[in-house]
Design an enzyme around this catalytic site. Sequence first.
Site, mmCIF file in Angstrom:
data_model
loop_
_atom_site.group_PDB
_atom_site.id
_atom_site.type_symbol
_atom_site.label_atom_id
_atom_site.label_comp_id
_atom_site.label_asym_id
_atom_site.label_seq_id
_atom_site.Cartn_x
_atom_site.Cartn_y
_atom_site.Cartn_z
ATOM 1 C CB CYS A 174 -21.280 20.943 -22.741
ATOM 2 S SG CYS A 174 -22.569 19.692 -22.898
ATOM 3 C CE LYS B 38 -4.164 4.529 4.810
ATOM 4 N NZ LYS B 38 -5.384 4.488 3.968
ATOM 5 C CG ASP C 133 -2.051 1.024 1.098
ATOM 6 O OD1 ASP C 133 -1.763 2.198 0.807
ATOM 7 O OD2 ASP C 133 -3.214 0.634 1.290
#
Length: 941
Positions: free
Chosen positions: A618, A514, A487
């Site tokens: 858009c 981690k 990780d």
Amino acid sequence: MLFNFSNFSDDFVPVVISSDNDAQAYLKHLHLQAAFPLFWALCGRYVLGHEAMRRMGTANVLIAGMRGLGVEIAKNVILSGVKSVTVQDEGLAEWMDFSSQFFLLASHLGQNRAMSSLSQLSALNPHVHVSAHTGPLKETLLQQFQVVVLTDSSLDDQKRFGTFCHSNGIKLIVADTKGLCGQLFCDFGEDFEVLDTDGETPASAMIDHITKADPGVVTCIEQRHGFVDGSTVSLSEVCGMTKLNSYGPVDIKVLGPDSFSICDTSSFSEYEKGGVATEVKNTKILKFVSIALVDPELLVMTDYGKMTKHQTLHLAFQALHGFVKRVGRLPKPRSQLDAELLVAMVTELNKVSQLDQLDEGVVQSLSFTACGDLAPVNAFIGGLAAQEVLKACTGKFTPLQQWLYFDALECLPEDGGEGEQLTESTCSPRGSRYDGQTAVFGSGFQERLGEQKYFLVGAGAIGCELLKNFALIGLGAGEGGHITVTDMDSIERSNLNRQFLFRSQDIGVREKQKSEVAAQAVRVMNPNMNITAHQNRLDPDSEQVYGHTFFMGLDGVAAALDNVEARVYLDGRCVQHQRPMLEGGTLGSKGHTLVVVPHLTESYGPAKTGSQNAIPLCTLKNFPHRIEHTLQVRHGTTRSWSNDAYAIVPCRDAAGFLERTLGRGEAEALEVLGCVWGGVGGQRPQGWEDCVGWARRQWETLYNNDIAQLLHCFPSDQLTSSGLPFWSGAKRCPHPLTFDPNNTTHMDYVVAAANLYGQIYGIVGTRDCSAIRSILERVHIPAFTPKSSVKIHLTDKEMEEERESGNLDTGRLEELQKKLSSPPVNSAVLQMHPIDFEKDDDSNFHMDYIVAASNLRAENYDIPTADRHKSKLIAGRIIPAIATTTAAVAGLMCVELYKLVQSHRKISSYRSGYINLAVQYCVLSEPLGPQRFIVSQHSVK
């Protein structure tokens, strides 16, 4: 504005240059247009909401029994954040507990289980008061709590305390596991109010038309409005038929996917345009009966292929209590005599219950394994039980009514399968931490578990739970066994509420990634663990580490990933090397599990192209109609470079920099070079007043000038080629804003934008609004005149066609090339400071900017604004995670692991899982087989 988002969305293009000595950076135009899509930190409030979290903060919970199931429930409840938790247990720690009680150490043998677990439980959440009670359960103790959880309790105690709790308004939860089976019961009293049955965001739909009739028929713009029969909705922003805006909640009848009927509208004015229908959530009152009186028909199924088994288990668990009362112990592992006695006792009970079918095989299997204490089963039942505690505290989500049974008996050896024959001898205790598991699977299986070589990808919420389970069951903890975990993330404060292997002292320490911290934590749980922590991203770039030799040396892979792309890549590698994969994921209270067995089950499969929920660019840029759109505005000409927040380019290699940039194409080069020049050229601020001036001009550009230009191109009375109003349906007609220094949102934008802009250049700012208003009085705002030459795209296709047409300002590109052909004269003066985005610091202006920018744009389009909490949730496209769901999912994954280690070859032995703890919906089903193809008349996989 420049932020370092390591896992940032594709929506923004970061650009960076560097001087000879320092990295410098600049984000396109420094617009920070609208708001950054953030991967914001999660905590329980994103799933439960403010009110539920407030109620939890006043709740006192008692959890009786600190064996594996009890400590699992306590862990999840404490992480969730109630006011207090008291753990009760009179018993002393023994080796049998170590197979699932993850807070016990060898030094705790012979000591009280509750006291031994206290310090570790207290460290999970400093905001929760945790205490231990080592005396017996008494009614006077129960009176101090709003919720009581009984684990490892006798049936007599369940009935005694159940009756007391029911009559005194105390919510009761009974949870128990025996080997591969588990049960769960809830009694929340006579009149329990559920404030929100499912926790889902109220559905809403934009209105296209409303008929003047009895009943009126509403047609929606969206193809699917998301309502169901009996839903209650409120109507707002309706033009013409305005009485509906104040009519109040109205019950609807669904007529089709895009239409529904409402009240009588025949006397109302004609409908003109607009309108939004929003679901109104109603409270619900539920009635529960006491455990002493409970109807055995109140069973919630977890596996519809096991209905008869679970009905039998309801009697078998009762008989098991009777067995213990008569014999003084649980049935011995694999004892045929004990099994026959239990079957006889269940048969006697069935004379009253009168089940149509009694599955004696289930009763026998329960007897054979009841002495077992398995971490994966406790994790699953413990996750479900803890969620029921939270429901009892908050009224959020629908509680279990009232019994739930679970079994994973298909984990037992298949007929004719590999492994030793299970006998009383092979399943007898050996004074080992795995005795609770050996009682179910035998000593030979335990050796096989220890020899496994597994690769865990991800050490987040699910990854922590998996590692805990791996340590408890002894995966890779024997001779020749090994776990590799990778990780690349470091630990953040927001991880602590669900990633229980991490503590506050681990936050922000670079050396404490981690994977490394998680590996150290499980070594404490089980000192025999053979585990190596990596910090590598799993992708094609890491195949020199995780290549053919690595994968061929594995027995299996576990995926604890947070994105589809990584799952697809890992699945492909497993398929390529024919290695099994366990996969699981969560989304708030929802979770899923999948087991991939080579040549037996389907794989995770390729990523699905496109997304039904994708919002056209858009729409985001020019025609937003929801707050989600204003929080996800993207630069119209951006494209993704990589997942890294920025790339550093040495300016002294100016020719190389220009060559590489031009190699990306002229459109992107124009954008990048414009950014770079903005950071080192004449726009560079010289002091705080320049930062405030820049922020004020940005405000004018974004919320006045750009809107004025849009209305110049498409006036409010514009008609389409069909003669219909252009501004109708999903197109909301905007209006420019006028800056008001006394408007809080206007000033919030300027304060946040100016401070963030200043931070990039090392300029110290202030929050003093009076001082900033004084500077604003001297800021010159250039007059703006809309241009007829500006083209605004109506569709993403038009936007892409223009990009591909090569219609660019080549003169401007040449000018920028010339200006940037040599490095800056004084690189020290031009030093810039990239900002590392900090999720959990509300004083750093990051969320201040996002909320203000989004709500200003919402004001442009008359879209209801969002508060800070909601903005964090939406803007970050948050994938909520809570401890209860992650524990349950990891438990189900490790149940499937048992089968993989035994090399089960029947697809009927495996289960895919889907759970929704908000409504206690658990479905376990047989996975699909692999896709087959016909090649030269031969069936292949």
